[in-house]
Design a protein around this motif. Structure first.
Motif, short mmCIF file in Angstrom:
data_model
loop_
_atom_site.label_atom_id
_atom_site.label_comp_id
_atom_site.label_asym_id
_atom_site.label_seq_id
_atom_site.Cartn_x
_atom_site.Cartn_y
_atom_site.Cartn_z
N ARG A 124 -89.48 63.74 19.59
CA ARG A 124 -88.23 64.50 19.57
C ARG A 124 -87.56 64.52 20.96
O ARG A 124 -86.53 65.17 21.14
N GLU A 165 -77.18 63.10 12.97
CA GLU A 165 -77.48 61.82 13.63
C GLU A 165 -77.72 62.13 15.09
O GLU A 165 -77.00 62.92 15.69
N TRP A 166 -78.69 61.47 15.67
CA TRP A 166 -79.11 61.80 17.04
C TRP A 166 -78.68 60.70 18.00
O TRP A 166 -79.09 59.54 17.83
N LYS A 216 -81.97 69.09 13.76
CA LYS A 216 -82.88 68.92 12.61
C LYS A 216 -82.37 69.70 11.41
O LYS A 216 -82.39 69.21 10.28
N TYR A 217 -81.92 70.92 11.66
CA TYR A 217 -81.44 71.77 10.56
C TYR A 217 -80.29 71.09 9.82
O TYR A 217 -80.25 71.06 8.60
N PHE A 218 -79.36 70.54 10.60
CA PHE A 218 -78.19 69.92 9.98
C PHE A 218 -78.47 68.49 9.50
O PHE A 218 -77.59 67.85 8.92
N GLY A 219 -79.65 67.97 9.78
CA GLY A 219 -79.91 66.56 9.48
C GLY A 219 -78.95 65.67 10.27
O GLY A 219 -78.44 64.67 9.76
N LYS A 233 -74.04 73.34 6.51
CA LYS A 233 -75.11 72.46 6.03
C LYS A 233 -74.96 72.23 4.52
O LYS A 233 -75.06 71.10 4.04
N GLY A 281 -72.41 69.87 3.63
CA GLY A 281 -72.77 68.49 3.94
C GLY A 281 -71.84 67.83 4.95
O GLY A 281 -71.79 66.60 5.03
#
Ligand SMILES: Nc1nc2c(c(=O)[nH]1)N[C@H]1C(S)=C(S)[C@@H](COP(=O)(O)OP(=O)(O)OC[C@H]3O[C@@H](n4cnc5c(=O)[nH]c(N)nc54)[C@H](O)[C@@H]3O)O[C@H]1N2
Ligand SMILES: Nc1nc2c(c(=O)[nH]1)N[C@H]1C(S)=C(S)[C@@H](COP(=O)(O)OP(=O)(O)OC[C@H]3O[C@@H](n4cnc5c(=O)[nH]c(N)nc54)[C@H](O)[C@@H]3O)O[C@H]1N2
Ligand SMILES: [Mo]
Length: 808
Positions: A733, A268-269, A263-266, A245, A248
């Motif tokens: 979510r 893309e979903w 979420k932790y890693f931000g 993380k 980046g």
């Protein structure tokens, strides 16, 4: 792992609600006063190594092992509550009608909780007599030892192994093959890459941190699932996650829900419809091929069968190219997004980290086969930071492997009976259909006629799909015997329940962890066995004595002699490797652990690195020695539901089928954040996550609105197989059309023992489908089920799952 805000709030709420929550009897254990006279020892659990404090003979507090201070599991804080739980099985108990009528008892009464307390002597005599009777009347093939389940850690008190050891000496039993976790993977992957792969060490995190440009999480929940391991785990993977993380490195998460990990890693979903991953992977492969982004040389050198797969991929055979447009219709992921993702994956070093849920679904063999095919086309298998990994989410896969010797442990011994059953098929189908023949990986399996089930470690009446079918199946055998520390669903459905003690109540020893092998940890007895409980080892020893083979069972050794000899064997093996370990007494009476050295080159470990360097000398275990994109062996089987190359096949239930007219929501059942399946549900931890006193159901705001469901409502989740109550969490979510209920909430029927009863508490397996993945692996399809959800309008019935039977 950090305790989230939600859990913190829930936690305070638990304290506030204490007065009105008599069922959470041990909640006060949160508030131990400063411990002035406590002594502490290390021990180990599935959640890691812990330091346990004992004061005045009571387990008073646990803290993480000093070397696990970075990311210990919060779950350990509830151990006190579980050890002293109201739900402990206190005495041996026998179902009233079974005590009276034995093999002729009314088996439809199972699960109703009508038990009678008996003495240990009577209970053990009864168990021995039942084993003898069933063996004499029906033969050893009528005896089934189901459990290959989670029990507790420890190399001696390994209850499924101890059970098998006893049943083997008794002439044998029908065993399972495979497990629930990775049943499809373990059968398909040997055909494809020559090994089961899922329980193997993955490329070291250090190589990922240094080289990976893009991490693709394919249904992989690294933060949640790495808390635990089959062997205790050391949680070192969390340091790597934090480093990833901080660096980046871009992360994409492909999952119908936005996970904590994403979420932790931000990340893309990308949220495909559940069970459509094979179609998505095919479209990625199609783009790689048509845009000439694939690694032709890798495919040629390291794989076989690509040319036989190509006509399917391009649609020259069936007229349907597996293009992004085709996949968009199936997955709902926009075609352009699929193309962009394929280009990104090909552009730099890409590591695909997959969880196991995508093979715990109908035709689950295909998603893994296609994943390996996709990674082969990307051509980075065996390169640092590239390829794929199937256990980064589990037991800290990818941690650094120490130079170590793993402890052996007591062995299950020989089983003279050859008959076996693919695990998930043995829990209902085998019992309901004796004599029926089914396919399994090129074999024909004929179901034996089971009349006695013995379970020690595991909760099948929670974990098996389609509870109502299973209840009918569990009325078939004459006798069911269970060793359990707690009044679980499985204990409730037994005829004879023997109280097992817990890790804290016996002496043991263990290796940590299954991938790194970094520590050996002594697990001394810390408190007296609670109530009348005994260790599984002592229970099976006592039964073996009655059956006339006690000496063979114990090999003349006591508990402590076993623990010591397990350790001494490892010391001898280590000596041969030039590794020095302390003498047993120094370990046991000293620090309580020993740490093996981690060599510098562990940091460079790359899975399949050797194969890439020399594919001839390091040939894979497949027939061709290479990665098989087409399998002649599977072709020979001629299975209609498992073709010889990766193929998209519609699951039995999914959002693209006509069946959604009646049941429009796909339900998925990830593993629980604050439990290990059903374990720890009988603690105050429930207060952290439950909604309206039930297991939470995630539902998308659009789906909730259409059903007039609000956050916090009690909802009814149902299909033609069954129904349960849950507490709604309305959240974006989770994608539209999908609901999520964690597996493992204790089953709580409104009509105990009856098939068709409503589960008041939220056990997922009331609505899941009991079907094999295909004739190849016959794995479970936990994540293939559609349901409807409605607001529960009348007052919800109280939850009674944690109330032991009367008199218990
Ligand atoms: N719908 C759905 N269902 C699923 C899954 C899913 O994803 N979705 N996942 C599946 C998977 S992967 C798995 S592995 C299974 C897990 O299913 P199980 O392994 O059956 O689950 P646990 O709840 O961990 O059960 C372990 C039991 O062992 C008992 N136990 C602990 N220590 C001891 C001991 O020392 N002696 C004895 N005798 N007993 C002990 C515990 O009290 C507990 O009841 O669930 C499967 N079921
Ligand atoms: N905290 C905790 N950790 C555990 C366990 C536990 O009970 N609790 N159990 C352990 C055991 S026994 C096992 S087998 C492993 C299980 O490891 P996994 O099987 O990998 O874990 P799951 O949580 O079932 O699923 C992982 C993710 O897959 C997603 N998913 C579900 N269906 C689909 C789909 O069709 N497509 C895609 N792309 N994603 C999908 C889920 O939303 C979830 O976020 O975990 C182990 N770790
Ligand atoms: Mo599992």
């Amino acid at each position: 792992m950090k305790v989230s805000r939600r859990s913190f709030l829930g936690h305070s709420a638990a304290l506030g609600a204490l007065a009105t929550m008599p069922s959470i009897a041990g909640a006060h254990s949160l508030l131990t006063e400063p411990l002035l006279d406590a002594s502490s020892r290390l021990t180990a659990t599935h959640w890691g190594i812990i330091r346990a404090y004992v004061e005045a003979g009571r387990l008073a507090r646990v803290v993480p092992f000093e070397k696990d201070a970075f990311a210990p599991s919060p779950v350990i804080q509830a151990f006190m509550d579980r050890v002293y739980s109201e739900t402990r099985v206190r005495y041996p108990m026998v179902r009233r009608d079974f005590l009276k009528n034995g093999a002729k008892s009314d088996r439809t009464e199972r699960g109703r909780g009508d038990f009678v307390r008996v003495s240990w002597d009577d209970a053990l005599n009864l168990v021995a007599a039942e084993l003898e009777r069933v063996k004499k009347t029906h033969g050893n093939t009528a005896i089934h030892s189901g459990s290959t389940d989670w029990h507790s850690v420890g190399k001696l008190h390994n209850s499924p192994v101890l059970l098998r050891r006893m049943l083997g000496l008794h002439g044998g039993f029908v065993d399972n093959t495979g497990d629930f976790s990775v049943a499809a993977a373990m059968v398909i992957l040997p055909h494809v890459i020559g090994g089961t792969e899922v329980y193997d060490q993955q490329s070291a995190w250090t190589t990922v941190l240094a080289n990976t440009d893009l991490v693709v999480l394919w249904g992989a929940t690294l933060l949640k699932n790495n808390q635990i391991g089959w062997e205790p785990t050391d949680h070192t993977a969390y340091e790597a996650m934090k480093a990833l993380k901080e660096k980046g490195t871009p992360v994409v998460s492909i999952d119908p829900r936005m996970t904590d990990t994403a979420k932790y890693f931000g990340a893309e979903w990308v949220a495909p419809r559940p069970n459509t991953d094979t179609a998505l992977m095919l479209a990625l492969a199609h783009t790689l091929y048509t845009e000439k982004l694939y690694d032709e040389k890798f495919v040629e050198t390291y794989t076989v069968g690509f040319k036989k797969f190509l006509p399917y991929l391009l649609g020259t055979k069936d007229g349907q190219p597996k293009s992004p447009e085709w996949a968009e219709k199936i997955t709902t992921v926009p075609a352009d997004d699929i193309r962009k993702l394929a280009r990104r994956m090909a552009k730099g070093r890409t590591m695909i980290m997959s969880g196991w849920a995508i093979q715990r679904q109908d035709h689950g063999e295909q998603s893994y086969w296609m994943l390996v095919t996709l990674a082969s086309m990307l051509g980075q298998i065996g390169l640092p930071g590239g390829g794929f990994g199937l256990s980064y989410h589990y037991a800290n896969g990818g941690s650094l492997t120490a130079r170590h010797v793993a402890l052996g442990g007591i062995s299950a011994g020989e089983n003279p009976v050859a008959e076996h059953v693919p695990y998930a098929r043995g829990l209902s189908d085998m019992l309901l259909n004796p004599g029926m023949t089914v396919d399994f990986n090129g074999e024909k399996i004929t179901y034996p006629d089971i009349q006695l089930i013995y379970w020690a470690g595991g909760n099948p009446l929670s974990h098996q799909m389609d509870r109502n079918k299973q209840i009918k199946a569990w009325q078939k055998p004459e006798t069911i015997i269970v060793n359990e520390p707690y009044w679980t669903n499985t204990a409730m459905f037994a005829d004879i329940v023997l109280p097992a003690n817990t890790t804290f109540e016996r002496n043991d020893i263990v290796s940590v962890s299954e991938y790194s092998g970094r520590y050996v940890v002594a697990m001394p007895q810390l408190i007296e066995s609670q109530h009348e409980s005994m260790s599984d080892f002592d229970i099976f020893t006592a039964i073996s004595e009655r059956l006339g083979f006690k000496d063979k069972y114990t090999e003349g050794k006591t508990e402590m002699q076993w623990v010591e000899s397990i350790y001494d064997e490892a010391v001898a093996a280590a000596g041969k490797e030039g590794l020095e370990m302390p003498a047993f007494n120094d370990l046991w009476n000293g620090d309580g652990y020993f740490e093996f050295p981690v060599p510098e080159d562990a940091k460079n470990y790359v899975r399949f690195g050797d194969y890439r360097k020399d594919p001839i000398a390091n040939a894979l275990g497949t027939p061709s020695g290479k990665i098989e994109i087409y399998s002649f062996e599977i072709e020979k089987f001629g299975y209609d539901d498992c073709p010889p190359h990766p193929t998209w096949i519609e699951p039995a239930e999914w959002l693209g089928s006509d069946k959604v007219a009646k049941h429009p929501l796909h339900i998925i059942s990830p593993h629980p954040k604050y439990r290990l399946h059903s374990q720890m549900d009988n603690t105050w931890l429930r207060e952290v996550y439950e909604v309206a006193g039930r297991e939470p159901l995630w539902i998308n705001p659009d789906d909730a609105k259409a059903r007039d469901i609000n956050n916090g409502d009690v909802v009814r989740v149902f299909n033609d197989r069954g129904a349960l109550l849950a507490g709604a969490i309305v959240t974006d979510r989770i994608r539209q059309g999908v609901v999520m209920l964690q597996e493992g909430a204790w089953y709580d029927p409104d009509k105990p023992g009856e098939a068709g009863a409503l589960c008041k508490h939220g056990n997922i397996n009331l609505v899941t489908l009991d079907k094999g993945t295909s004739k190849l692996a016959q794995g479970n399809v936990a994540n293939t089920a559609i349901v409807e959800v409605a607001r529960h309008k009348t007052p919800a019935p109280p939850v009674t799952a944690f109330t032991p039977p009367v008199g218990a």
